[in-house]
Design an enzyme around this catalytic site. Structure first.
Site, PDB file in Angstrom:
ATOM      1  N   ASN A   1     -13.196  -0.256  -1.696  1.00 38.70           N
ATOM      2  CA  ASN A   1     -11.952  -1.017  -1.483  1.00 38.70           C
ATOM      3  C   ASN A   1     -11.392  -1.628  -2.769  1.00 38.70           C
ATOM      4  O   ASN A   1     -10.206  -1.960  -2.836  1.00 38.70           O
ATOM      5  CB  ASN A   1     -12.142  -2.133  -0.440  1.00 38.70           C
ATOM      6  CG  ASN A   1     -12.286  -1.630   0.973  1.00 38.70           C
ATOM      7  OD1 ASN A   1     -12.858  -2.299   1.830  1.00 38.70           O
ATOM      8  ND2 ASN A   1     -11.772  -0.435   1.251  1.00 38.70           N
TER       9      ASN A   1
ATOM     10  N   ARG B   1       0.675  -4.141   5.168  1.00 39.85           N
ATOM     11  CA  ARG B   1      -0.743  -3.982   5.509  1.00 39.85           C
ATOM     12  C   ARG B   1      -1.472  -5.327   5.613  1.00 39.85           C
ATOM     13  O   ARG B   1      -2.349  -5.512   6.452  1.00 39.85           O
ATOM     14  CB  ARG B   1      -1.442  -3.110   4.461  1.00 39.85           C
ATOM     15  CG  ARG B   1      -0.973  -1.668   4.458  1.00 39.85           C
ATOM     16  CD  ARG B   1      -1.652  -0.876   3.363  1.00 39.85           C
ATOM     17  NE  ARG B   1      -3.100  -0.912   3.495  1.00 39.85           N
ATOM     18  CZ  ARG B   1      -3.804  -0.141   4.327  1.00 39.85           C
ATOM     19  NH1 ARG B   1      -3.190   0.726   5.103  1.00 39.85           N
ATOM     20  NH2 ARG B   1      -5.104  -0.231   4.381  1.00 39.85           N
TER      21      ARG B   1
ATOM     22  N   ASP C   1     -12.195  -1.161  11.310  1.00 43.18           N
ATOM     23  CA  ASP C   1     -11.197  -0.264  10.739  1.00 43.18           C
ATOM     24  C   ASP C   1      -9.903  -0.306  11.560  1.00 43.18           C
ATOM     25  O   ASP C   1      -9.945  -0.511  12.775  1.00 43.18           O
ATOM     26  CB  ASP C   1     -11.762   1.166  10.717  1.00 43.18           C
ATOM     27  CG  ASP C   1     -10.959   2.074   9.806  1.00 43.18           C
ATOM     28  OD1 ASP C   1     -10.170   1.563   8.983  1.00 43.18           O
ATOM     29  OD2 ASP C   1     -11.121   3.301   9.911  1.00 43.18           O
TER      30      ASP C   1
HETATM   31  C1  FPP Z   1     -10.154  -1.567   7.232  1.00 42.93           C
HETATM   32  O1  FPP Z   1      -8.845  -1.382   7.705  1.00 42.93           O
HETATM   33  C2  FPP Z   1     -10.401  -2.978   6.980  1.00 42.93           C
HETATM   34  C3  FPP Z   1     -10.640  -3.500   5.761  1.00 42.93           C
HETATM   35  C4  FPP Z   1     -10.663  -2.696   4.530  1.00 42.93           C
HETATM   36  C5  FPP Z   1     -10.869  -4.938   5.566  1.00 42.93           C
HETATM   37  C6  FPP Z   1     -11.462  -5.692   6.719  1.00 42.93           C
HETATM   38  C7  FPP Z   1     -10.974  -7.076   6.634  1.00 42.93           C
HETATM   39  C8  FPP Z   1     -10.730  -7.887   7.670  1.00 42.93           C
HETATM   40  C9  FPP Z   1     -11.059  -7.533   9.055  1.00 42.93           C
HETATM   41  C10 FPP Z   1     -10.078  -9.221   7.493  1.00 42.93           C
HETATM   42  C11 FPP Z   1     -10.744 -10.136   6.548  1.00 42.93           C
HETATM   43  C12 FPP Z   1     -12.173 -10.389   6.898  1.00 42.93           C
HETATM   44  C13 FPP Z   1     -12.743 -11.601   6.780  1.00 42.93           C
HETATM   45  C14 FPP Z   1     -14.193 -11.749   7.080  1.00 42.93           C
HETATM   46  C15 FPP Z   1     -11.976 -12.771   6.378  1.00 42.93           C
HETATM   47  P1  FPP Z   1      -7.869  -0.438   6.891  1.00 42.93           P
HETATM   48  O2  FPP Z   1      -7.067  -1.292   5.987  1.00 42.93           O
HETATM   49  O3  FPP Z   1      -8.642   0.641   6.214  1.00 42.93           O
HETATM   50  O4  FPP Z   1      -7.002   0.155   8.062  1.00 42.93           O
HETATM   51  P2  FPP Z   1      -6.353   1.597   8.151  1.00 42.93           P
HETATM   52  O5  FPP Z   1      -7.485   2.590   8.201  1.00 42.93           O
HETATM   53  O6  FPP Z   1      -5.573   1.542   9.407  1.00 42.93           O
HETATM   54  O7  FPP Z   1      -5.482   1.746   6.924  1.00 42.93           O
END
Ligand code: FPP
Length: 238
Positions: free
Chosen positions: A62, A27, A14
Site C-alpha cells: 500500500n 477513495r 477490501d
Molecule cells: C482495501 O480497500 C483497504 C485498505 C487498503 C485499507 C483498509 C483501511 C481501513 C478499513 C480504514 C482505516 C483502518 C483503521 C484501522 C483506522 P481498497 O482501497 O483496496 O478497495 P478497492 O479494492 O475497492 O479499491
C-alpha cells in the site's frame, strides 16, 4: 462464539475504494466509512467474546498508492487511535500492531505506541492491527532475527523448529488464525498472515468492507462452526 474452537479471526478489509467509486466519491471517503466499519466490528467481536481479532489495515504494498491516499490512511489511523484508545481501555481490549512499524510516520507511530502501551495486559480481547504488513516481509524479518541469535551463539540451527519460528514472527504470542474473512469479492490472501493462516478456514464475501455489518460476521462465524477441521488428520479436531 465458542472460545474453544474459534479463538482467532483475521479480516482482509477490501472494497473501500469501490464503495466510494460506486457513489462518485473520492477513495478516501470509502476508507473513512471503512474505519467506521472497523469500530462496529471490533465492538461486536468483543461483545461476542472473541479472544483475538487481527485486521489488515495497511500492507507493505500500500505504500505504493498515491501519496495523498497514503497520507489520508495515516490520518485515519491517527484519528482512530485518538477516538478509540479510551474505548479500548474501557472494554478491556489489548491493542497490538504487527508489520514493519518503523516505516510508519512518527505522527502515526507515536500514538500507536501509546495506545499499545496503555492497553497492555487487558484480557478481554486482543485487537491486532496489521500496518505496513506483508507476510513475506514478516517471514524475512523473523529469519533475520533467528540468524542473528545463531550468529550470537544463543541458538543452534538444529533448535529452529516450527515453534521457534512462530515465536520469531510478529505474532509470537497470538494463536494461529481459525477463520480468515476477506470482503470485496476477491479470493486471495494478498500476502496476509501466510504462516499463521496455514489451517484457517477461508471465508470470501462480495460485501464491500464499509458495508460489512455485525450480521455478516455472525454469518461467517456460523459458517465456521459448520466446517469440519481435520488439520491434515482423518478425524475432525477441535
Ligand atoms: C482495501 O480497500 C483497504 C485498505 C487498503 C485499507 C483498509 C483501511 C481501513 C478499513 C480504514 C482505516 C483502518 C483503521 C484501522 C483506522 P481498497 O482501497 O483496496 O478497495 P478497492 O479494492 O475497492 O479499491
Amino acid at each position: 462464539m465458542d472460545g474453544q474452537t474459534l479463538r482467532h479471526v483475521a479480516i482482509i478489509m477490501d472494497g473501500n475504494g469501490r464503495w466510494a467509486g460506486l457513489r462518485g466519491l473520492p477513495r478516501l471517503a470509502g476508507h473513512r466509512q471503512g474505519a467506521a466499519a472497523v469500530q462496529r466490528v471490533v465492538s461486536h467481536c468483543r461483545e461476542a467474546g472473541l479472544r483475538y481479532l487481527t485486521l489488515f489495515a495497511f500492507s507493505t504494498e500500500n505504500w505504493g498508492r498515491p501519496a495523498l491516499e497514503v497520507q489520508g490512511l495515516m490520518e485515519l489511523l491517527v484519528r482512530f487511535l485518538a477516538e478509540q484508545e479510551p474505548e479500548l481501555r474501557g472494554s478491556s481490549i489489548e491493542l497490538a500492531a504487527i508489520g514493519d512499524l518503523d516505516r510508519l510516520p512518527a505522527r502515526a507511530r507515536r500514538p500507536l505506541d501509546r495506545a499499545v502501551a496503555s492497553t497492555r495486559g487487558a484480557t478481554g480481547m486482543r485487537l491486532t492491527l496489521a500496518l505496513s504488513y506483508g507476510g513475506h516481509d514478516e517471514i524475512v524479518r523473523a529469519s533475520r532475527r533467528l540468524a542473528g541469535l545463531v550468529a550470537e551463539g544463543k541458538l543452534r540451527p538444529h533448535d529452529i523448529d516450527g515453534a521457534a519460528f512462530a515465536r520469531a514472527l510478529d505474532t509470537a504470542d497470538t494463536p494461529p488464525v481459525d477463520l480468515l474473512i476477506r470482503t470485496g469479492g476477491e479470493r486471495r490472501l494478498s500476502n496476509f498472515l501466510l504462516w499463521q493462516a496455514a489451517y484457517a478456514e477461508l471465508r470470501f464475501t462480495d460485501r464491500l468492507w464499509p458495508d460489512f455489518a455485525p450480521d455478516d460476521l455472525d454469518d461467517a462465524v456460523a459458517w465456521f462452526h459448520d466446517r469440519r477441521r481435520t488439520f491434515g488428520l482423518v478425524e475432525a479436531v477441535g
